[in-house]
Structure formats: structure tokens, C-alpha cells
Design a protein around this motif. Structure first.
Motif, PDB file in Angstrom:
ATOM      1  N   LEU A  45       0.840  -1.197   0.000  1.00 61.60           N
ATOM      2  CA  LEU A  45       0.000   0.000   0.000  1.00 61.60           C
ATOM      3  C   LEU A  45       0.874   1.245   0.000  1.00 61.60           C
ATOM      4  O   LEU A  45       1.841   1.346   0.750  1.00 61.60           O
ATOM      5  CB  LEU A  45      -0.896   0.004   1.242  1.00 61.60           C
ATOM      6  CG  LEU A  45      -1.752   1.251   1.485  1.00 61.60           C
ATOM      7  CD1 LEU A  45      -2.913   1.304   0.482  1.00 61.60           C
ATOM      8  CD2 LEU A  45      -2.301   1.264   2.911  1.00 61.60           C
ATOM      9  N   ILE A  46       0.515   2.206  -0.849  1.00 64.46           N
ATOM     10  CA  ILE A  46       1.074   3.556  -0.812  1.00 64.46           C
ATOM     11  C   ILE A  46      -0.100   4.493  -0.579  1.00 64.46           C
ATOM     12  O   ILE A  46      -1.071   4.482  -1.352  1.00 64.46           O
ATOM     13  CB  ILE A  46       1.783   3.934  -2.127  1.00 64.46           C
ATOM     14  CG1 ILE A  46       2.998   3.032  -2.372  1.00 64.46           C
ATOM     15  CG2 ILE A  46       2.211   5.403  -2.099  1.00 64.46           C
ATOM     16  CD1 ILE A  46       3.663   3.250  -3.730  1.00 64.46           C
ATOM     17  N   PHE A  47      -0.064   5.268   0.503  1.00 61.88           N
ATOM     18  CA  PHE A  47      -1.136   6.225   0.719  1.00 61.88           C
ATOM     19  C   PHE A  47      -0.589   7.646   0.698  1.00 61.88           C
ATOM     20  O   PHE A  47       0.508   7.922   1.170  1.00 61.88           O
ATOM     21  CB  PHE A  47      -1.915   5.935   2.014  1.00 61.88           C
ATOM     22  CG  PHE A  47      -1.167   6.137   3.301  1.00 61.88           C
ATOM     23  CD1 PHE A  47      -1.165   7.371   3.946  1.00 61.88           C
ATOM     24  CD2 PHE A  47      -0.480   5.087   3.892  1.00 61.88           C
ATOM     25  CE1 PHE A  47      -0.489   7.555   5.141  1.00 61.88           C
ATOM     26  CE2 PHE A  47       0.197   5.254   5.098  1.00 61.88           C
ATOM     27  CZ  PHE A  47       0.193   6.487   5.726  1.00 61.88           C
ATOM     28  N   ILE A  48      -1.388   8.544   0.122  1.00 61.85           N
ATOM     29  CA  ILE A  48      -1.005   9.945  -0.061  1.00 61.85           C
ATOM     30  C   ILE A  48      -2.076  10.820   0.587  1.00 61.85           C
ATOM     31  O   ILE A  48      -3.239  10.780   0.179  1.00 61.85           O
ATOM     32  CB  ILE A  48      -0.894  10.312  -1.557  1.00 61.85           C
ATOM     33  CG1 ILE A  48      -0.016   9.303  -2.308  1.00 61.85           C
ATOM     34  CG2 ILE A  48      -0.362  11.728  -1.727  1.00 61.85           C
ATOM     35  CD1 ILE A  48      -0.121   9.423  -3.831  1.00 61.85           C
ATOM     36  N   ASP A 341      -0.481  -6.596  -6.642  1.00 59.33           N
ATOM     37  CA  ASP A 341      -0.385  -6.666  -5.181  1.00 59.33           C
ATOM     38  C   ASP A 341      -0.379  -5.290  -4.520  1.00 59.33           C
ATOM     39  O   ASP A 341      -0.258  -5.202  -3.294  1.00 59.33           O
ATOM     40  CB  ASP A 341       0.886  -7.416  -4.767  1.00 59.33           C
ATOM     41  CG  ASP A 341       0.837  -8.888  -5.123  1.00 59.33           C
ATOM     42  OD1 ASP A 341      -0.247  -9.480  -4.959  1.00 59.33           O
ATOM     43  OD2 ASP A 341       1.859  -9.436  -5.555  1.00 59.33           O
ATOM     44  N   LEU A 342      -0.522  -4.237  -5.306  1.00 61.81           N
ATOM     45  CA  LEU A 342      -0.366  -2.877  -4.791  1.00 61.81           C
ATOM     46  C   LEU A 342      -1.679  -2.111  -4.814  1.00 61.81           C
ATOM     47  O   LEU A 342      -2.487  -2.261  -5.728  1.00 61.81           O
ATOM     48  CB  LEU A 342       0.667  -2.127  -5.636  1.00 61.81           C
ATOM     49  CG  LEU A 342       0.915  -0.647  -5.323  1.00 61.81           C
ATOM     50  CD1 LEU A 342       1.557  -0.479  -3.944  1.00 61.81           C
ATOM     51  CD2 LEU A 342       1.799  -0.007  -6.400  1.00 61.81           C
ATOM     52  N   GLY A 374      -5.014   0.188  -8.341  1.00 59.94           N
ATOM     53  CA  GLY A 374      -4.250  -1.035  -8.120  1.00 59.94           C
ATOM     54  C   GLY A 374      -4.807  -2.168  -8.958  1.00 59.94           C
ATOM     55  O   GLY A 374      -5.929  -2.085  -9.480  1.00 59.94           O
ATOM     56  N   GLY A 375      -4.037  -3.234  -9.082  1.00 59.21           N
ATOM     57  CA  GLY A 375      -4.425  -4.344  -9.958  1.00 59.21           C
ATOM     58  C   GLY A 375      -5.722  -5.013  -9.572  1.00 59.21           C
ATOM     59  O   GLY A 375      -6.406  -5.589 -10.424  1.00 59.21           O
ATOM     60  N   GLY A 376      -6.093  -4.964  -8.288  1.00 58.59           N
ATOM     61  CA  GLY A 376      -7.318  -5.608  -7.847  1.00 58.59           C
ATOM     62  C   GLY A 376      -8.517  -4.696  -7.784  1.00 58.59           C
ATOM     63  O   GLY A 376      -9.592  -5.097  -7.305  1.00 58.59           O
ATOM     64  N   VAL A 377      -8.391  -3.458  -8.273  1.00 53.70           N
ATOM     65  CA  VAL A 377      -9.459  -2.458  -8.169  1.00 53.70           C
ATOM     66  C   VAL A 377     -10.438  -2.586  -9.332  1.00 53.70           C
ATOM     67  O   VAL A 377     -10.049  -2.758 -10.488  1.00 53.70           O
ATOM     68  CB  VAL A 377      -8.862  -1.030  -8.141  1.00 53.70           C
ATOM     69  CG1 VAL A 377      -9.965   0.015  -8.195  1.00 53.70           C
ATOM     70  CG2 VAL A 377      -8.011  -0.845  -6.890  1.00 53.70           C
ATOM     71  N   LYS A 378     -11.722  -2.493  -9.002  1.00 56.28           N
ATOM     72  CA  LYS A 378     -12.775  -2.441 -10.011  1.00 56.28           C
ATOM     73  C   LYS A 378     -13.021  -0.974 -10.341  1.00 56.28           C
ATOM     74  O   LYS A 378     -13.649  -0.248  -9.571  1.00 56.28           O
ATOM     75  CB  LYS A 378     -14.050  -3.092  -9.479  1.00 56.28           C
ATOM     76  CG  LYS A 378     -13.888  -4.564  -9.123  1.00 56.28           C
ATOM     77  CD  LYS A 378     -15.148  -5.126  -8.481  1.00 56.28           C
ATOM     78  CE  LYS A 378     -14.954  -6.572  -8.052  1.00 56.28           C
ATOM     79  NZ  LYS A 378     -16.160  -7.121  -7.359  1.00 56.28           N
ATOM     80  N   ARG A 418     -10.379  -6.981   1.946  1.00 54.96           N
ATOM     81  CA  ARG A 418     -10.303  -7.540   0.593  1.00 54.96           C
ATOM     82  C   ARG A 418      -8.927  -7.440  -0.038  1.00 54.96           C
ATOM     83  O   ARG A 418      -8.615  -8.193  -0.963  1.00 54.96           O
ATOM     84  CB  ARG A 418     -11.353  -6.875  -0.297  1.00 54.96           C
ATOM     85  CG  ARG A 418     -12.775  -7.092   0.216  1.00 54.96           C
ATOM     86  CD  ARG A 418     -13.824  -6.486  -0.690  1.00 54.96           C
ATOM     87  NE  ARG A 418     -15.166  -6.687  -0.143  1.00 54.96           N
ATOM     88  CZ  ARG A 418     -16.290  -6.284  -0.728  1.00 54.96           C
ATOM     89  NH1 ARG A 418     -16.233  -5.646  -1.886  1.00 54.96           N
ATOM     90  NH2 ARG A 418     -17.456  -6.500  -0.160  1.00 54.96           N
ATOM     91  N   HIS A 419      -8.125  -6.518   0.433  1.00 55.22           N
ATOM     92  CA  HIS A 419      -6.756  -6.407  -0.095  1.00 55.22           C
ATOM     93  C   HIS A 419      -5.774  -7.165   0.793  1.00 55.22           C
ATOM     94  O   HIS A 419      -5.009  -8.001   0.303  1.00 55.22           O
ATOM     95  CB  HIS A 419      -6.351  -4.936  -0.206  1.00 55.22           C
ATOM     96  CG  HIS A 419      -4.982  -4.714  -0.775  1.00 55.22           C
ATOM     97  ND1 HIS A 419      -4.639  -5.048  -2.067  1.00 55.22           N
ATOM     98  CD2 HIS A 419      -3.844  -4.182  -0.215  1.00 55.22           C
ATOM     99  CE1 HIS A 419      -3.369  -4.738  -2.299  1.00 55.22           C
ATOM    100  NE2 HIS A 419      -2.870  -4.223  -1.188  1.00 55.22           N
TER     101      HIS A 419
END
Length: 451
Positions: A45-48, A341-342, A374-378, A418-419
Motif C-alpha cells: 500500500l502507498i497512501f497519499i 499486489d499494490l 491497483g491491480g485488484g481495483v474495479k 479484501r486487499h
């Protein structure tokens, strides 16, 4: 005899301990906490944090709301032909967000080619919204709206439960890239915090770190000679705990030094980070994601307190949005081998007033927008379509603000479950009071389904 004594070390390494957020005179900082099982996956995870309060209405435009017009926003209103199509027939994107097109776009979303891996979440906030920068930033980061005293961060709680942060092998599982420590990563055990990666090292490099004691060299050398083996006198109060902290500092510096020793960093896949402070920090974040075991990185981007001369298609807010959009695009390209994975997530303390003020800007309000990529985002726009956006929604709170539809803790509840694969029960550990808030306002916690 190891002449590199502890007194000299403590005098010369204050920068490192400061970067780690350690208070060397507070023994409670070293109290070991009960921990959960370590993460069994490679999720990152990268959060801004977008500091100042981002204008969500000027970010994701509610074109279908009749109150979005030149009367309510004389100098901020963006004509339909100038904005970007979201694909849902109701919302549009500020044109400065065009760099995220390759992440957001998808044939099933707006008919354009792209990854479809970006969710734009509108109307995110919390019950009892504060319009104080300090308080609301604090609530978003400690995960407990209304509690301005708790300094421990919600992200820290999750990391601290998954890892023994006093163990040298876990010395660099998370980091803050910021001049000031992020509350979200703040807690009793150390998580490194620094503005520039190079600032966390010493001119002597590996000579300062030295080597741990071995059978052939019982003293070792330099820092690791002091803290790389067993404590000198485990019977003395706190000696063993301070010794463990010293090991953690040494291991963290060793990991970072190894990353820097690999040479100048060149982003992959033609990624171009913005020429800004945010761009530099995101470049370093990507480098650390590739070269170190770090799993969570937090950083901030200021300037979103746009009370005056906010601008329309161009201007101060457009520049801020463009900076963030180009940064996310660059991360998408640069971290393709980790994209599945991000997650890249933005936060902000509140939104802005629906009506433009007399200074061609906006004032503190309630809900705003979060980006999740991210790759798992809808991908798609959430909470801003003809089904979820009621009439007069722009003035649905106190006849002045855009009311929330989703609590930010609900968003992170989805992320944690979920992540990262956390259980529902653990959400009350990471964000105390989660279940009570959900019972009080169940609609605020209905999953959006963006993962």
C-alpha cells in the motif's frame, strides 16, 4: 575492545533515531505489544494524504446535478465539453486528471482503452465532520473521529499487529516519506520516517554500520558491533529493550544503504514522475518498493486549502490535481511487476463548499473524494451517478455542503479485508469504535465493492 561506545553512538546518531520517531528517554516506547500473525501475502500500500481539504466537486464533477452551474460556481464551473468523460452519464473528471486515463479507462467503463484499475470514490467523510484542518487530519489518521488526543495511527495498529516491530528483520516493513511524522504510522514501536532516503544514511555508510559480532570477532565493529549481538548486561532495567531498538536502527539503515548502493534509480516502462516534491517522493517510494522489503509507505501533498483564486481548467487546483494524476500514472507504469499486489490510495481531511466564495475559491466543508488504484481495483466512479446522487445533493448538509454517503472507515474496512485479507473482527482493533459507528450509521458502511 569495541571503542565505538554507546555514548558516542547516541550523540552521533540522533538523526537516525529522530527519523524513526524514537524517544530515547521514554521506556514505554519499547513496550512490546501483543501481535497477530504476520501477513501471509505480498500485498502493499502507498497512501497519499492531500492536505488542506481537496475540492471533491471540482475533482469529480457532478454534471448531472442541476446545482452544478455558473451561479453556484461562477469562476470554477467547467463546461461539459472541457471535462473528461467518466462513462456513467452523470459524472465527469477535471481535465487536469487526464494522466490517470490509462489507469481509469476501460472498454466496460467509458469505452476507452485502459487498465480499468482506478476507483474514484465520491462523498467520503464521517459522522460529526470537523472543519478544522488539525482535528480532521488527526481523525482520518488515528481512525477515531472525535478523538483528538490519541496519537496512535490506524495504519500503525495494523502493521504492529502483523509484525513484531522490535525484531530486526521487520525494521523496514513500513515507512513515512515526510518531513513530519505521519500520525497514521505513529505508535509506540518504531516505523522509520524521513523526507529523503539519502537523509537516513550517514556519510560513513557501511563503516558506521559495521558488522555484528561473530565467533572470530566477538566485539564486532561500529553500530552493529554494539547492538548486533546479545545485550551487555540483560539484568539492567531496559538494557535489553534499548538494545533491541539499536538493532532495529542498524537493520533499517542497513536496508536503506543497500538500496542506495544499487545506484541511481531509473523508473521502468517510460514512467515519468512529476517535477515536484510529490514526484520526488513517489520516485523514492517506487525505488523502495522494488529494492527493500517495505510493504506500506505513507506521504503527504499539501496545498489543497484553496480559499482564494482556485482556478478553473488551469490554476492552483488544476496544478495540484495534475501533480497527483501524473504521480499515479507513473506508479502504474513503474510498478507494473507489483501492480496486482499494490494499492495506491489518496486521503483528505474534508471537501470544500458547494458554492464558490467571494475570493474565487472555496471554504472548508464536509465530504470529498478518494482515489484508489491497483491491480485488484474495479474501476469506475462510485457515489456519483443518477442512482446514488439525489436531487440537491450539493447542498444536502446544512444547505451548504455535500453530505457524505460513505464513511472513510468503511472504505478502509474494504481495503483491510479484501486487499490484506483481514477479518471483520479485526477492524475494531485497527479503527476502535468501528462496529459502534456502523450500528449508528449503517448506510455509511455499506461496501462500495471497488475491490
Amino acid at each position: 575492545m569495541n571503542i565505538f561506545n554507546r555514548r558516542r553512538f547516541l550523540k552521533t546518531s540522533s538523526l537516525a533515531f529522530s527519523a524513526l520517531g524514537l524517544n530515547m528517554v521514554a521506556p514505554t516506547m519499547f513496550q512490546k505489544r501483543m501481535e497477530a500473525a504476520a501477513m501471509a501475502n505480498n500485498k502493499k500500500l502507498i497512501f497519499i494524504f492531500l492536505q488542506g481539504g481537496n475540492d471533491g466537486i471540482n475533482t469529480i464533477l457532478p454534471r448531472g446535478d442541476a446545482m452544478y452551474n455558473t451561479t453556484t460556481r461562477p469562476t470554477l464551473f467547467i463546461p461539459e465539453g472541457e471535462a473528461l468523460d467518466s462513462g456513467n452519464g452523470f459524472a465527469q473528471l477535471h481535465p487536469a486528471l487526464s494522466p490517470i486515463g490509462e489507469v481509469y479507462n476501460h472498454s466496460s467503463i467509458n469505452g476507452l482503452n485502459g487498465a480499468g484499475n482506478m476507483a474514484l470514490l465520491h462523498r467520503i467523510g464521517y459522522d460529526g465532520q470537523s472543519r478544522s484542518h488539525f482535528d480532521s487530519q488527526h481523525f482520518w489518521q488515528n481512525g477515531i473521529p472525535g478523538d483528538a488526543d490519541t496519537e496512535e495511527g490506524f495504519m500503525y495498529r495494523r502493521i504492529n499487529a502483523a509484525y513484531d516491530l522490535n525484531h530486526p528483520d521487520n525494521a523496514f516493513v513500513a515507512a513515512g516519506l515526510s518531513s513530519n511524522q505521519l500520525v497514521a504510522l505513529k505508535g509506540k514501536n518504531m516505523i522509520p520516517n524521513f523526507s529523503r532516503t539519502a537523509d537516513f544514511t550517514f556519510p560513513a555508510g557501511k563503516r558506521f554500520l559495521g558488522e555484528a559480532p561473530t565467533a572470530l570477532d566477538v566485539d564486532g565493529r561500529a553500530l552493529m558491533g554494539l547492538y548486533g549481538g546479545a545485550p551487555d548486561d540483560p539484568t539492567k532495567p531496559y538494557r535489553q529493550l534499548v538494545h533491541g531498538a539499536g538493532q532495529g536502527v542498524g537493520r533499517t539503515m542497513d536496508v536503506i544503504q543497500d538500496a542506495l548502493d544499487q545506484g541511481a534509480y531509473t523508473p521502468s516502462n517510460d514512467a515519468e514522475y512529476p517535477d515536484s516534491s510529490l514526484g520526488r517522493k513517489l520516485t523514492e517510494a517506487a525505488m523502495l518498493m522494488k529494492r527493500t522489503p517495505v510493504r506500506v509507505i505513507g506521504l503527504r501533498k499539501g496545498g489543497f486549502d484553496t480559499h482564494q483564486r482556485q482556478g478553473q481548467i488551469a490554476g492552483s487546483h488544476a496544478n495540484l490535481l495534475g501533480d497527483v494524476a501524473q504521480g499515479i500514472q507513473a506508479l502504474y507504469r513503474d510498478l507494473q511487476d507489483q501492480w496486482d499486489d499494490l494499492l495506491v490510495v489518496t486521503l483528505t481531511e474534508f471537501g470544500r463548499t458547494s458554492k464558490e466564495n467571494g475570493s474565487n475559491g472555496t471554504d472548508h466543508a464536509e465530504s470529498s473524494v478518494m482515489f484508489v488504484a491497483g491491480g485488484g481495483v474495479k474501476g469506475g466512479v462510485y457515489n456519483c451517478d443518477d442512482r446514488t446522487w439525489e436531487d440537491n445533493a450539493m447542498f444536502s448538509a446544512r444547505d451548504r455542503y455535500l453530505a457524505r454517503k460513505t464513511d472513510f472507515r468503511g472504505v478502509f474496512g474494504e481495503i483491510f479485508q479484501r486487499h490484506f485479507g483481514d477479518s471483520r473482527e479485526q477492524l475494531d482493533q485497527w479503527m476502535p469504535g468501528y462496529s459502534i459507528a456502523e450500528m449508528d450509521n449503517p448506510k455509511d458502511f455499506v461496501p462500495l465493492g471497488f475491490l
